[in-house]
Scaffold this motif. Structure first.
Motif, PDB file in Angstrom:
ATOM      1  N   ALA A  54      23.585   6.754  46.887  1.00  0.00           N
ATOM      2  CA  ALA A  54      24.924   6.314  47.300  1.00  0.00           C
ATOM      3  C   ALA A  54      25.359   5.110  46.467  1.00  0.00           C
ATOM      4  CB  ALA A  54      24.934   5.973  48.794  1.00  0.00           C
ATOM      5  N   ARG A  55      24.409   4.206  46.192  1.00  0.00           N
ATOM      6  CA  ARG A  55      24.751   3.029  45.385  1.00  0.00           C
ATOM      7  C   ARG A  55      25.135   3.439  43.965  1.00  0.00           C
ATOM      8  NH1 ARG A  55      19.824  -1.146  46.819  1.00  0.00           N
ATOM      9  NH2 ARG A  55      20.404  -1.556  48.990  1.00  0.00           N
ATOM     10  N   VAL A  56      24.382   4.389  43.394  1.00  0.00           N
ATOM     11  CA  VAL A  56      24.680   4.842  42.025  1.00  0.00           C
ATOM     12  C   VAL A  56      26.070   5.473  41.979  1.00  0.00           C
ATOM     13  CG1 VAL A  56      24.042   6.499  40.233  1.00  0.00           C
ATOM     14  CG2 VAL A  56      22.254   5.186  41.386  1.00  0.00           C
ATOM     15  N   LEU A  57      26.351   6.348  42.936  1.00  0.00           N
ATOM     16  CA  LEU A  57      27.651   7.034  42.928  1.00  0.00           C
ATOM     17  C   LEU A  57      28.797   6.054  43.158  1.00  0.00           C
ATOM     18  CD1 LEU A  57      26.777  10.324  44.845  1.00  0.00           C
ATOM     19  CD2 LEU A  57      27.013   9.979  42.380  1.00  0.00           C
ATOM     20  N   ARG A  58      28.570   5.083  44.047  1.00  0.00           N
ATOM     21  CA  ARG A  58      29.603   4.086  44.306  1.00  0.00           C
ATOM     22  C   ARG A  58      29.911   3.330  43.013  1.00  0.00           C
ATOM     23  NH1 ARG A  58      27.203   0.360  48.119  1.00  0.00           N
ATOM     24  NH2 ARG A  58      26.834   2.233  49.330  1.00  0.00           N
ATOM     25  N   SER A  59      28.855   2.948  42.276  1.00  0.00           N
ATOM     26  CA  SER A  59      29.137   2.171  41.069  1.00  0.00           C
ATOM     27  C   SER A  59      29.781   3.047  39.988  1.00  0.00           C
ATOM     28  CB  SER A  59      27.885   1.425  40.587  1.00  0.00           C
ATOM     29  OG  SER A  59      27.219   2.145  39.608  1.00  0.00           O
ATOM     30  N   LEU A  60      29.433   4.334  39.950  1.00  0.00           N
ATOM     31  CA  LEU A  60      30.125   5.237  39.013  1.00  0.00           C
ATOM     32  C   LEU A  60      31.605   5.331  39.366  1.00  0.00           C
ATOM     33  CD1 LEU A  60      27.884   8.386  38.467  1.00  0.00           C
ATOM     34  CD2 LEU A  60      28.380   6.549  36.847  1.00  0.00           C
ATOM     35  N   MET A  61      31.882   5.488  40.632  1.00  0.00           N
ATOM     36  CA  MET A  61      33.281   5.636  41.054  1.00  0.00           C
ATOM     37  C   MET A  61      34.060   4.358  40.742  1.00  0.00           C
ATOM     38  SD  MET A  61      33.023   8.067  44.452  1.00  0.00           S
ATOM     39  CE  MET A  61      31.546   7.490  45.248  1.00  0.00           C
ATOM     40  N   LEU A  62      33.399   3.200  40.962  1.00  0.00           N
ATOM     41  CA  LEU A  62      34.065   1.929  40.630  1.00  0.00           C
ATOM     42  C   LEU A  62      34.349   1.824  39.144  1.00  0.00           C
ATOM     43  CD1 LEU A  62      32.146  -0.570  42.941  1.00  0.00           C
ATOM     44  CD2 LEU A  62      34.554   0.088  43.085  1.00  0.00           C
ATOM     45  N   SER A  63      33.529   2.524  38.326  1.00  0.00           N
ATOM     46  CA  SER A  63      33.729   2.427  36.881  1.00  0.00           C
ATOM     47  C   SER A  63      34.671   3.502  36.352  1.00  0.00           C
ATOM     48  CB  SER A  63      32.377   2.507  36.164  1.00  0.00           C
ATOM     49  OG  SER A  63      31.900   3.833  36.204  1.00  0.00           O
ATOM     50  N   GLY A  64      35.276   4.293  37.261  1.00  0.00           N
ATOM     51  CA  GLY A  64      36.311   5.204  36.816  1.00  0.00           C
ATOM     52  C   GLY A  64      35.897   6.663  36.730  1.00  0.00           C
ATOM     53  N   VAL A  65      34.825   7.029  37.405  1.00  0.00           N
ATOM     54  CA  VAL A  65      34.386   8.427  37.420  1.00  0.00           C
ATOM     55  C   VAL A  65      34.790   9.031  38.767  1.00  0.00           C
ATOM     56  CG1 VAL A  65      32.350   9.924  37.394  1.00  0.00           C
ATOM     57  CG2 VAL A  65      32.442   7.897  35.911  1.00  0.00           C
ATOM     58  N   THR A  66      35.317  10.237  38.738  1.00  0.00           N
ATOM     59  CA  THR A  66      35.650  10.913  39.998  1.00  0.00           C
ATOM     60  C   THR A  66      34.452  11.746  40.452  1.00  0.00           C
ATOM     61  OG1 THR A  66      37.997  11.045  39.504  1.00  0.00           O
ATOM     62  CG2 THR A  66      37.143  12.660  41.070  1.00  0.00           C
ATOM     63  N   VAL A  67      34.036  11.528  41.672  1.00  0.00           N
ATOM     64  CA  VAL A  67      32.941  12.316  42.244  1.00  0.00           C
ATOM     65  C   VAL A  67      33.531  13.038  43.445  1.00  0.00           C
ATOM     66  CG1 VAL A  67      30.636  12.240  43.272  1.00  0.00           C
ATOM     67  CG2 VAL A  67      31.265  10.568  41.506  1.00  0.00           C
ATOM     68  N   LEU A  68      33.748  14.343  43.293  1.00  0.00           N
ATOM     69  CA  LEU A  68      34.488  15.058  44.332  1.00  0.00           C
ATOM     70  C   LEU A  68      33.728  15.128  45.645  1.00  0.00           C
ATOM     71  CD1 LEU A  68      36.279  18.008  42.534  1.00  0.00           C
ATOM     72  CD2 LEU A  68      37.124  15.739  43.130  1.00  0.00           C
ATOM     73  N   ASP A  69      32.418  15.304  45.551  1.00  0.00           N
ATOM     74  CA  ASP A  69      31.646  15.454  46.781  1.00  0.00           C
ATOM     75  C   ASP A  69      30.335  14.688  46.659  1.00  0.00           C
ATOM     76  OD1 ASP A  69      30.596  16.256  49.188  1.00  0.00           O
ATOM     77  OD2 ASP A  69      29.956  18.220  48.446  1.00  0.00           O
ATOM     78  N   PRO A  70      30.380  13.385  46.953  1.00  0.00           N
ATOM     79  CA  PRO A  70      29.174  12.556  46.783  1.00  0.00           C
ATOM     80  C   PRO A  70      27.965  13.154  47.508  1.00  0.00           C
ATOM     81  CG  PRO A  70      31.058  11.151  47.204  1.00  0.00           C
ATOM     82  CD  PRO A  70      31.533  12.575  47.382  1.00  0.00           C
ATOM     83  N   GLY A  71      28.192  13.789  48.642  1.00  0.00           N
ATOM     84  CA  GLY A  71      27.077  14.325  49.414  1.00  0.00           C
ATOM     85  C   GLY A  71      26.252  15.335  48.650  1.00  0.00           C
ATOM     86  N   SER A  72      26.879  16.122  47.799  1.00  0.00           N
ATOM     87  CA  SER A  72      26.138  17.175  47.102  1.00  0.00           C
ATOM     88  C   SER A  72      25.916  16.824  45.636  1.00  0.00           C
ATOM     89  CB  SER A  72      26.888  18.503  47.210  1.00  0.00           C
ATOM     90  OG  SER A  72      28.034  18.476  46.383  1.00  0.00           O
ATOM     91  N   THR A  73      26.103  15.566  45.281  1.00  0.00           N
ATOM     92  CA  THR A  73      25.986  15.162  43.877  1.00  0.00           C
ATOM     93  C   THR A  73      24.800  14.229  43.723  1.00  0.00           C
ATOM     94  OG1 THR A  73      28.385  15.294  43.690  1.00  0.00           O
ATOM     95  CG2 THR A  73      27.221  14.056  41.971  1.00  0.00           C
ATOM     96  N   TRP A  74      24.006  14.468  42.697  1.00  0.00           N
ATOM     97  CA  TRP A  74      22.784  13.689  42.483  1.00  0.00           C
ATOM     98  C   TRP A  74      22.838  13.121  41.072  1.00  0.00           C
ATOM     99  CZ3 TRP A  74      18.382  12.768  45.444  1.00  0.00           C
ATOM    100  CH2 TRP A  74      17.234  12.353  44.761  1.00  0.00           C
ATOM    101  N   VAL A  75      23.020  11.831  40.973  1.00  0.00           N
ATOM    102  CA  VAL A  75      23.053  11.207  39.650  1.00  0.00           C
ATOM    103  C   VAL A  75      22.021  10.092  39.636  1.00  0.00           C
ATOM    104  CG1 VAL A  75      24.444  10.002  37.927  1.00  0.00           C
ATOM    105  CG2 VAL A  75      25.508  11.706  39.398  1.00  0.00           C
TER     106      VAL A  75
END
Ligand code: UD1
Ligand code: CA
Length: 461
Positions: A250-271
């Motif tokens: 969740a922390r990784v995805l949050r920081s990606l989104m803050l940097s301008g990346v769209t994550v349509l479904d954080p729940g099913s996304t693994w970065v």
């Protein structure tokens, strides 16, 4: 690495406790080496300590010492605690490595990957501001029933930690718990650690007894209550491991989104934290990005795509595909259902369509491999079209051979290219050709085995 007296030590050091067995993991692998999002638990702890500039960092190793040392690498000092006689004993073991160091020491378990640099920073600031010799991190929680309880006296001063199994019923009811992260002056540790005893339920030397001891010796002891209870989580079981993974993800995805990346479904996304993604890229559901992967700007990745140790250039789309140690330049169109294996290198604007597998091959700009094709060990030029069903027959049963295909080549549907073989620029193969011999530039071959196509010449007949 040598001990601290031989280095230029900054005012902040760290001791990471990682000698324990981690029995509840039920594993042959050392607990702190279990991966969260592709990296060992302990690496998160070490990186966070590095972020607050703790240097040196001493890792106390014991159980599986060698594998822990190998995994963490040469940037740390290792102290061997041959016999695990408790957290206090573990820190005693680390002290000789801090010879000559007289600043503050952060102490934390190697199994606490969620403590953030902010929390450490706040703890250090409080420690310095209050002029403490020992400051511990606590939280109010009714959930952590097995954690040590903080006993405060009437004026609010923390005077003792009691381990859950040593508690009286009154102490057991206390809800302020010890999270297991501390800031201590090195001199305090040197003075107080030798005084620890083992008169407790486990017969161990408890680090937590430093609070009571310090208080009794008139030392300034502080306790910081953090509202960030999440950071307290220690990984003790596989269930904890999954939960910690969820938090880090969740922390990784949050920081990606803050940097301008769209994550349509954080729940099913693994970065994984090691991955970089450019701005305006859109990540669709079911996407897994792992290892040393970089995704450029304005890409569309997913749905249902796994990309590992690969790079994808700006403006690419990757749909329902698997990339593994592959590289694409910009504007690639991959998938659906493509499989790019190690050594695949695509230049600009290459299309790799459905049910195409590529490995150990270079494909130059503008080339299209649209459907049902295997390209292995090949060099393909630019603006070439590889017809549906093409196969580079790269393996003769004993060894692998390369196939060369030039620029502006047209490979007809269902062509088999029996390597080693060359199809020079501008050449064409007919549908179903089995190419066993090199094909000259601008020529056309057909048949099995493929031979140059002769035009019917009326003048000769
Ligand atoms: C410890 C604290 C407890 C706190 C809890 C938070 C003590 C006595 N208790 O309990 O107050 O609420 O953490 O999670 O410190 N280790 C060594 N060598 C040893 C023993 C332990 O390196 O001899 C390491 C372990 O590998 C582990 C860490 O120290 O990483 C903590 O030890 P553990 O036994 O798990 O302490 P807890 O019982 O969790
Ligand atoms: Ca623990």
């Amino acid at each position: 690495m040598s001990d601290c007296s031989k280095q230029k030590c900054a005012a902040l050091a760290a001791v990471v406790l990682a000698a324990g067995k981690g029995t509840r993991m039920k594993s042959n692998v050392a607990k702190v080496l279990h991966p969260i999002m592709g990296r060992p638990i302990i690496s998160y702890v070490l990186d966070t300590l590095t972020a607050v500039q703790a240097n040196p960092q001493v890792i106390v190793v014991g159980h599986a010492a060698e594998t822990v040392r190998e995994a963490c690498g040469p940037d740390y000092i290792y102290a061997l605690q041959a016999e695990q006689r408790g957290t206090g004993h573990a820190v005693q073991t680390a002290i000789p490595s801090l010879d000559g160091f007289s600043g503050n020491v952060l102490i934390v378990s190697g199994d606490m990957p969620l403590v953030t640099p902010e929390v450490w920073q706040n703890l250090i600031e409080l420690h310095v501001r209050e002029g403490n010799e020992f400051t511990l991190l606590t939280a109010r929680s009714e959930a952590h029933r097995d954690f040590g309880r903080i006993v405060r006296q009437a004026d609010g001063q923390a005077v003792r930690i009691v381990e859950a199994r040593d508690c009286t019923p009154e102490e057991y009811a206390l809800t302020e718990v010890n999270l297991g992260a501390y800031c201590a002056s090195a001199d305090f540790l040197r003075e107080m650690l030798p005084l620890l005893g083992s008169n407790n339920a486990q017969g161990e030397l408890y680090l937590t007894d430093l609070v009571g001891l310090g208080h009794a010796h008139g030392k300034r002891i502080g306790a910081m209550i953090t509202p960030d209870i999440e950071c307290a989580m220690g990984v003790n079981s596989r269930a904890d491991l999954a939960q910690a993974g969820t938090v880090i993800k969740a922390r990784v995805l949050r920081s990606l989104m803050l940097s301008g990346v769209t994550v349509l479904d954080p729940g099913s996304t693994w970065v994984e934290p090691s991955v970089t993604v450019g701005r305006d890229t859109v990540i669709l559901p079911g996407t897994v990005l792992q290892g040393k992967t970089s995704i450029g700007e304005a890409c569309q990745i997913g749905p249902n795509t796994q990309i590992t140790d690969s790079s994808v250039g700006a403006g690419s789309t990757v749909t329902h595909s698997v990339l593994w140690q592959a590289k694409t330049a910009g504007g690639a169109k991959i998938g659906p259902f493509a499989y790019l294996r190690p050594g695949t290198v695509l230049e600009d604007n290459v299309k790799v369509g459905d049910f195409v597998e590529i490995k150990n091959s270079n494909i130059a700009a503008g080339t299209k491999v649209p459907h049902l094709t295997y390209i292995g060990d090949a060099d393909v030029g630019s603006n070439t079209n590889i017809g549906c069903g093409t196969i580079t027959c790269n393996y003769d049963g004993q060894s692998k051979h390369r196939t060369f295909i030039g620029d502006h080549v047209f490979i007809g549907s269902n062509t088999s290219l029996v390597a080693p073989v060359r199809v020079e620029s501008g050449a064409k193969t007919g549908a179903g050709a089995v190419v066993t011999k090199d094909v000259a530039a601008e020529s056309v071959v057909v048949g099995i085995p493929a031979h140059p196509l002769r035009h019917t010449n009326t003048e000769q007949s």
